[in-house]
Design an enzyme around this catalytic site. Structure first.
Site, short mmCIF file in Angstrom:
data_model
loop_
_atom_site.label_atom_id
_atom_site.label_comp_id
_atom_site.label_asym_id
_atom_site.label_seq_id
_atom_site.Cartn_x
_atom_site.Cartn_y
_atom_site.Cartn_z
N ARG A 1 -13.24 -39.80 -30.25
CA ARG A 1 -14.50 -39.27 -30.80
C ARG A 1 -15.71 -39.94 -30.17
O ARG A 1 -15.81 -41.16 -30.15
CB ARG A 1 -14.53 -39.44 -32.32
CG ARG A 1 -13.60 -38.44 -33.00
CD ARG A 1 -13.53 -38.60 -34.47
NE ARG A 1 -14.83 -38.66 -35.11
CZ ARG A 1 -15.01 -38.58 -36.42
NH1 ARG A 1 -13.98 -38.41 -37.20
NH2 ARG A 1 -16.21 -38.66 -36.94
N ARG B 1 -10.67 -45.73 -34.87
CA ARG B 1 -10.60 -44.27 -34.95
C ARG B 1 -11.08 -43.63 -33.65
O ARG B 1 -10.51 -42.63 -33.21
CB ARG B 1 -11.44 -43.78 -36.14
CG ARG B 1 -11.33 -42.28 -36.37
CD ARG B 1 -12.03 -41.86 -37.64
NE ARG B 1 -13.47 -41.74 -37.44
CZ ARG B 1 -14.32 -41.37 -38.39
NH1 ARG B 1 -13.89 -41.11 -39.62
NH2 ARG B 1 -15.60 -41.27 -38.14
N ARG C 1 -27.13 -36.22 -48.27
CA ARG C 1 -27.36 -37.51 -47.64
C ARG C 1 -28.78 -38.01 -47.87
O ARG C 1 -29.06 -39.17 -47.59
CB ARG C 1 -27.13 -37.42 -46.12
CG ARG C 1 -25.70 -37.29 -45.70
CD ARG C 1 -25.62 -37.20 -44.19
NE ARG C 1 -24.30 -36.85 -43.75
CZ ARG C 1 -23.44 -37.70 -43.21
NH1 ARG C 1 -23.79 -38.95 -43.05
NH2 ARG C 1 -22.27 -37.29 -42.81
N LYS D 1 -14.09 -42.08 -46.86
CA LYS D 1 -14.40 -40.89 -47.66
C LYS D 1 -13.51 -39.71 -47.30
O LYS D 1 -13.01 -39.02 -48.16
CB LYS D 1 -15.87 -40.49 -47.50
CG LYS D 1 -16.86 -41.48 -48.05
CD LYS D 1 -18.28 -40.95 -48.04
CE LYS D 1 -18.75 -40.48 -46.69
NZ LYS D 1 -18.88 -41.56 -45.69
N ARG E 1 -25.63 -45.39 -37.16
CA ARG E 1 -25.32 -44.54 -38.31
C ARG E 1 -25.38 -45.33 -39.61
O ARG E 1 -25.82 -44.81 -40.64
CB ARG E 1 -23.94 -43.89 -38.14
CG ARG E 1 -23.95 -42.76 -37.12
CD ARG E 1 -22.55 -42.34 -36.71
NE ARG E 1 -21.76 -41.87 -37.82
CZ ARG E 1 -20.43 -41.84 -37.82
NH1 ARG E 1 -19.75 -42.28 -36.79
NH2 ARG E 1 -19.78 -41.38 -38.87
#
Length: 197
Positions: free
Chosen positions: A134, A128, A89, A14, A145
């Site tokens: 992260r 990532r 969301r 996204k 998630r």
């Protein structure tokens, strides 16, 4: 004046597509994830509150998120269109967004759902995490998630499908190909890029 929403599981691409589409359609990309991470990095009060939720892989509570989005959508650069990434969301957030847009006598033009295979998403986010360092991209957090997404966000697909504004696009493949799928889907609904207008 194009008002778009991108939805899909974490890691579906996204963020990448939001930047490309915002440029193509001449509208600002508004990402709750980016706004939260900026606040966390800058140590703001909102950032401190949000960090605990983000690190655990949970969604930031609606009250914090709604206030932030209302403020952002009221800014001048968003009055003629925007692309939302990561909001709403939940069904409650859909109602909040509906109320805000209705107060401005407008509505979403289209909702793009980017779909992706779960194992592909886990692999993407693991990569990532290594590249960007992260803390919210460990495999355990990613799988949590995805569970949260399925429980809370997936019902939005039904809402927007009933409103006949949903454009479903496969998010797996070359970035350019995915962008082309999205713009073709939007064009089929009469929504063209800025240059085509």
């Amino acid at each position: 004046m194009t008002r778009l929403l991108l939805i899909g599981p974490p890691g579906a691409g996204k963020g990448t597509q939001a930047v490309r589409l915002a440029d193509a359609y001449g509208i600002p990309a508004i990402s709750t994830g980016d706004i939260f991470r900026s606040n966390v990095k800058n140590g703001t009060e909102l950032g401190k509150q949000a960090k605990a939720f983000i690190d655990a892989g949970d969604n930031v509570p609606d009250s914090l998120t709604n206030a932030l989005i209302r403020d952002r959508l009221a800014q001048d650069d968003a009055k003629d269109g925007f692309l939302l990434d990561g909001y709403p969301r939940t069904i409650d957030q859909v109602r909040e967004l509906d109320e805000f847009l209705a107060s401005r006598e407008t509505a979403l033009d289209a909702v793009v759902e980017i779909t992706a295979d779960i194992d592909e998403v886990v692999a993407r986010l693991g990569k990532r995490a290594l590249e960007q360092g992260r803390s919210d991209d460990t495999e355990q957090v990613v799988r949590h998630r995805l569970d949260v997404y399925r429980e809370q966000t997936a019902p939005l697909v039904d809402v927007y499908s009933e409103r006949k504004v949903l454009v479903k696009v496969d998010g797996i493949g070359d970035i350019d190909e995915v962008t082309e799928r999205i713009t073709a889907g939007l064009a089929s609904r009469g929504i063209g890029p800025r240059d085509a207008a």
